[in-house]
Write an enzyme that holds these catalytic residues in place. Structure first.
Site, PDB file in Angstrom:
ATOM      1  N   GLU A  37       0.893  -1.128  -0.059  1.00  0.00           N
ATOM      2  CA  GLU A  37      -0.249   0.138   0.026  1.00  0.00           C
ATOM      3  C   GLU A  37       0.786   1.292  -0.031  1.00  0.00           C
ATOM      4  OE1 GLU A  37      -3.297   2.057   2.947  1.00  0.00           O
ATOM      5  OE2 GLU A  37      -2.229   0.665   3.686  1.00  0.00           O
ATOM      6  N   HIS A  38       1.916   1.208   1.023  1.00  0.00           N
ATOM      7  CA  HIS A  38       2.750   2.302   1.110  1.00  0.00           C
ATOM      8  C   HIS A  38       4.168   1.897   0.781  1.00  0.00           C
ATOM      9  CE1 HIS A  38      -0.471   3.436   4.003  1.00  0.00           C
ATOM     10  NE2 HIS A  38      -0.384   4.635   3.353  1.00  0.00           N
TER      11      HIS A  38
END
EC number: 1.1.1.23
Length: 425
Positions: free
Chosen positions: A321-322
């Site tokens: 996600e990050h």
């Protein structure tokens, strides 16, 4: 927290790392029942479910009128921060707006695309007594920028809805706010009730109940994607500051005991320094128990790769996600990694900056779905339509190709619809 060698990962460890899921299967049947109740009973179900799950007796489901009062009630520094973040988010998303276009591709043949927003959007914002103004900003502002006519926010009910959440809805430009939470909020957006208007698109993060509900209603409405717990993967080399990496891992871990936080480096000394820095800072955190659980998650860990190429392959397979790249050649490494929800380059780009105020969106794909989709953006709320204009000359140039292919497919009427325009020849 001990570091591990990428090369030594057992098959079951690799599965835990690279085949993450949102964990919604256990609640699917319960969620289906909730959605059925909302669809059949409307507001009655919403109030009953608020009492059952949130221990709140809800009067007015629609709390739109409280937005402006909340904006006046919150401390000035908090509202100023909300407005500053909103301005940055708005500017970044305005830069994404596409232009309609039309071009001539041949004599007598013009082709183009036009973009129009969906009309009604529902934004889910987690938290009732807790305040998550950033999730409100991230969901509402791109929809407003896209030109959506009605943007509604749903947030879990409470005896008093947190004014910071309502103030954020006001600053972002929301049209309606409902105190409805969980799977029932998603059902209300999808099916409508006496109070809640149906929408065309539902977006926003949530727990596994919300995620399962979004999966169930997909098809009745459009959704952004099915998001799971927060994730961070840091790619670091020997120039990375271990304290910065550790701080980022701890920050994401405080979201949820099921959050996944990972660092991978090609330097064993850096890996050791990161694990030491995590341990040194852990006990001082207010949410130490949550962080500790996330660090023990099977999809978390600190890993040593044999080379930066192996670290890049690890990051690509993880599809976080990050993705934070804290390395001297961060741009070159970025060029080699395609799968990530949002990328943070350099030691002074903590994920927290993007979570709140840099301007990029924090509603992002998790569980490896960054391999196939991107995060929330203006595009989420836009429909593209192709346009074509042909005159007689343009159609004549295509006539033989169209009729030949139509005949090959056995669709005589298609060919005839072209030939009919030349019967005067």
């Amino acid at each position: 927290m001990e570091y591990e060698a990428v090369a030594d990962l057992a098959p079951d460890r690799r599965v835990a790392l690279f085949e993450r899921d949102a964990g919604v299967d256990a609640v699917r049947s319960d969620v289906a029942e909730i959605l059925d109740r909302v669809e059949s009973e409307g507001d009655v179900a919403l109030r009953a479910l608020a009492s059952e799950f949130d221990d709140v007796e809800v009067g007015n489901l629609d709390v739109t009128d409280e937005m402006e009062r909340a904006a006046d009630a919150v401390p000035d520094d908090v509202y100023d921060a909300i407005e500053d973040a909103a301005a940055n988010i708005r500017a970044f998303h305005e830069a994404q707006l596409p232009d309609d276009w039309r071009e001539s591709f041949a004599a007598g043949r013009e082709l183009g695309r036009r973009f129009r927003p969906v009309r009604r959007v529902g934004v889910y914002a987690p938290g009732g007594t807790a305040a998550y103004p950033s999730s409100v900003l991230m969901g509402v502002i791109p929809a407003v920028v896209a030109g959506v006519e009605q943007v509604a926010v749903a947030t879990p009910p409470a005896e008093t809805i947190n004014p910071v959440t309502l103030a954020a809805a006001h600053a972002a430009g929301a049209d309606r706010v409902y105190q409805v939470g969980g799977a029932q909020a998603i059902g209300a957006f999808a099916y409508g009730t006496e109070t809640v208007d149906t929408v065309q698109t539902v977006v926003g993060p949530g727990n596994k109940w919300v995620t399962a509900a979004k999966a169930e209603v997909r098809g009745d409405v459009e959704i952004d994607f099915l998001a799971g717990p927060s994730e961070l993967l840091v790619v670091a080399d020997e120039t990375a500051e271990p304290a910065f990496v550790a701080a980022d891992l701890l920050a994401q871990a405080e979201h949820d005991p099921n959050a996944s936080v990972v660092a991978v480096t090609d330097d064993e000394a850096t890996a050791a320094a990161i694990t030491d820095a995590v341990a040194a800072r852990l006990d001082d955190r207010e949410r130490a128990d949550t962080i500790r659980a996330a660090l023990d998650n099977e999809a978390s860990g600190v890993f040593v790769a044999r080379s930066m190429s192996e670290a890049v392959m690890f990051a690509e397979e993880y599809a976080a996600e990050h993705l934070s790249i804290q390395a001297s050649d961060d741009e070159a490494l970025l060029d080699r990694i395609d799968s990530a929800g949002s990328v943070f380059l350099g030691g002074y780009a903590p994920v927290a900056a993007g979570d709140y105020a840099a301007g990029t969106n924090h509603v992002l794909p998790t569980n490896g779905t960054a391999r196939v989709t991107g995060g929330l953006s203006v595009d989420t709320f836009l429909r593209s339509t192709t346009v074509q204009r042909l005159d007689r000359e343009g159609l004549a140039a295509l006539r033989e190709t169209v009729t030949t292919l139509a005949d090959a497919e056995g669709l005589e009427g298609h060919a005839a619809s072209v030939d009919a325009r030349f019967e005067d020849e």
